[in-house]
Scaffold this motif. Structure first.
Motif, PDB file in Angstrom:
ATOM      1  N   GLY A 130      -3.960  65.108  30.365  1.00  0.00           N
ATOM      2  CA  GLY A 130      -3.075  63.975  30.093  1.00  0.00           C
ATOM      3  C   GLY A 130      -2.399  64.082  28.736  1.00  0.00           C
ATOM      4  O   GLY A 130      -1.231  63.745  28.586  1.00  0.00           O
TER       5      GLY A 130
ATOM      6  N   PHE B 292       0.314  66.673  29.133  1.00  0.00           N
ATOM      7  CA  PHE B 292       1.345  66.169  30.047  1.00  0.00           C
ATOM      8  C   PHE B 292       2.197  65.115  29.336  1.00  0.00           C
ATOM      9  O   PHE B 292       3.426  65.082  29.480  1.00  0.00           O
ATOM     10  CB  PHE B 292       0.678  65.585  31.301  1.00  0.00           C
ATOM     11  N   SER B 293       1.542  64.275  28.533  1.00  0.00           N
ATOM     12  CA  SER B 293       2.276  63.245  27.787  1.00  0.00           C
ATOM     13  C   SER B 293       3.240  63.860  26.768  1.00  0.00           C
ATOM     14  O   SER B 293       4.332  63.345  26.555  1.00  0.00           O
ATOM     15  CB  SER B 293       1.307  62.316  27.052  1.00  0.00           C
TER      16      SER B 293
ATOM     17  N   ALA C 149       4.358  63.411  37.743  1.00  0.00           N
ATOM     18  CA  ALA C 149       3.842  62.082  37.375  1.00  0.00           C
ATOM     19  C   ALA C 149       3.605  61.242  38.634  1.00  0.00           C
ATOM     20  O   ALA C 149       2.618  60.502  38.723  1.00  0.00           O
ATOM     21  CB  ALA C 149       4.813  61.377  36.437  1.00  0.00           C
TER      22      ALA C 149
ATOM     23  N   CYS D 271       0.329  62.229  40.081  1.00  0.00           N
ATOM     24  CA  CYS D 271      -0.788  61.650  39.303  1.00  0.00           C
ATOM     25  C   CYS D 271      -1.000  60.207  39.753  1.00  0.00           C
ATOM     26  O   CYS D 271      -2.125  59.777  40.039  1.00  0.00           O
ATOM     27  CB  CYS D 271      -0.489  61.625  37.799  1.00  0.00           C
ATOM     28  N   LYS D 272       0.115  59.483  39.819  1.00  0.00           N
ATOM     29  CA  LYS D 272       0.055  58.049  40.128  1.00  0.00           C
ATOM     30  C   LYS D 272      -0.472  57.806  41.541  1.00  0.00           C
ATOM     31  O   LYS D 272      -1.261  56.881  41.760  1.00  0.00           O
ATOM     32  CB  LYS D 272       1.442  57.428  39.958  1.00  0.00           C
TER      33      LYS D 272
ATOM     34  N   HIS E  64      -4.165  58.071  41.393  1.00  0.00           N
ATOM     35  CA  HIS E  64      -4.743  56.943  40.654  1.00  0.00           C
ATOM     36  C   HIS E  64      -4.696  55.669  41.486  1.00  0.00           C
ATOM     37  O   HIS E  64      -5.671  54.916  41.529  1.00  0.00           O
ATOM     38  CB  HIS E  64      -3.993  56.736  39.329  1.00  0.00           C
TER      39      HIS E  64
HETATM   40  C1  ASC Z   1       0.380  60.689  32.000  1.00  0.00           C
HETATM   41  C2  ASC Z   1      -0.995  60.424  32.134  1.00  0.00           C
HETATM   42  C3  ASC Z   1      -1.226  60.104  33.415  1.00  0.00           C
HETATM   43  C4  ASC Z   1       0.019  60.210  34.192  1.00  0.00           C
HETATM   44  C5  ASC Z   1       0.325  58.988  34.987  1.00  0.00           C
HETATM   45  C6  ASC Z   1       1.604  59.167  35.765  1.00  0.00           C
HETATM   46  O1  ASC Z   1       0.965  61.040  30.992  1.00  0.00           O
HETATM   47  O2  ASC Z   1      -1.925  60.473  31.177  1.00  0.00           O
HETATM   48  O3  ASC Z   1      -2.368  59.759  33.924  1.00  0.00           O
HETATM   49  O4  ASC Z   1       1.023  60.518  33.218  1.00  0.00           O
HETATM   50  O5  ASC Z   1       0.445  57.892  34.155  1.00  0.00           O
HETATM   51  O6  ASC Z   1       1.883  58.010  36.483  1.00  0.00           O
END
Ligand code: ASC
Length: 151
Positions: A42, A45-46, A139, A142-143, A146
């Motif tokens: 993360g 990725f950020s 992203a 990832c979402k 989650h």
């Molecule tokens: C990020 C991060 C996540 C994903 C998510 C994308 O930077 O830490 O877990 O993007 O938020 O929706």
């Protein structure tokens, strides 16, 4: 002496052929491992996101470095979601669905890893538009996971 050598070779072979999940000494170690891997992923990725979203200037070399780390990290968390970790309820946002619908969870993890491969390829082109597009798809993967599997 020979017997001792044979026994230790046998033990070493067994240890090497054990699945990664079995290498955690206790379930809490697996939890810590997967959270650490996801945290490092993360973070990098950020950093890519800041560039993809124009909040810091695009630097192709930095984008490549971050994407390469994201790709490596994306392969690691899954070993930490073994069935022995289902019983851990504190200090985790993992939903029971991970183990109740494990095929769906595995599919979600594979979707993310596939997007990350594309993100890494995009970063290697040095083209911001390609990085931006691949960042968005990643992203979203990832979402999706989650939303389905994380509290
Ligand atoms: C990020 C991060 C996540 C994903 C998510 C994308 O930077 O830490 O877990 O993007 O938020 O929706």
């Amino acid at each position: 002496m020979k017997l001792a050598l044979l026994l230790s070779l046998g033990a070493a072979t067994m240890a090497l052929s054990m699945p990664v999940a079995a290498q955690f000494q206790k379930p809490e170690d697996a939890l810590k491992y997967r959270q650490s891997a996801l945290s490092v992923m993360g973070t990098h990725f950020s950093r890519l996101g800041l560039m993809a979203n124009g909040r810091v200037p695009f630097d192709a070399r930095l984008a490549q470095e971050n994407a390469a780390i994201v790709e490596t990290m994306s392969k690691l968390p899954w070993a930490g979601f073994g069935p022995e970790t289902e019983r851990i309820t504190s200090g985790t946002k993992a939903r029971p669905d991970i183990w109740m619908d494990n095929a769906k969870f595995k599919q979600a993890s594979e979707n993310m890893m596939a997007e990350v491969v594309k993100l890494n390829a995009a970063a290697k082109t040095g083209n911001l538009d390609q990085v931006r597009a691949a960042f968005g798809s990643t992203a979203a993967s990832c979402k999706a996971c989650h939303d389905a599997f994380r509290n």
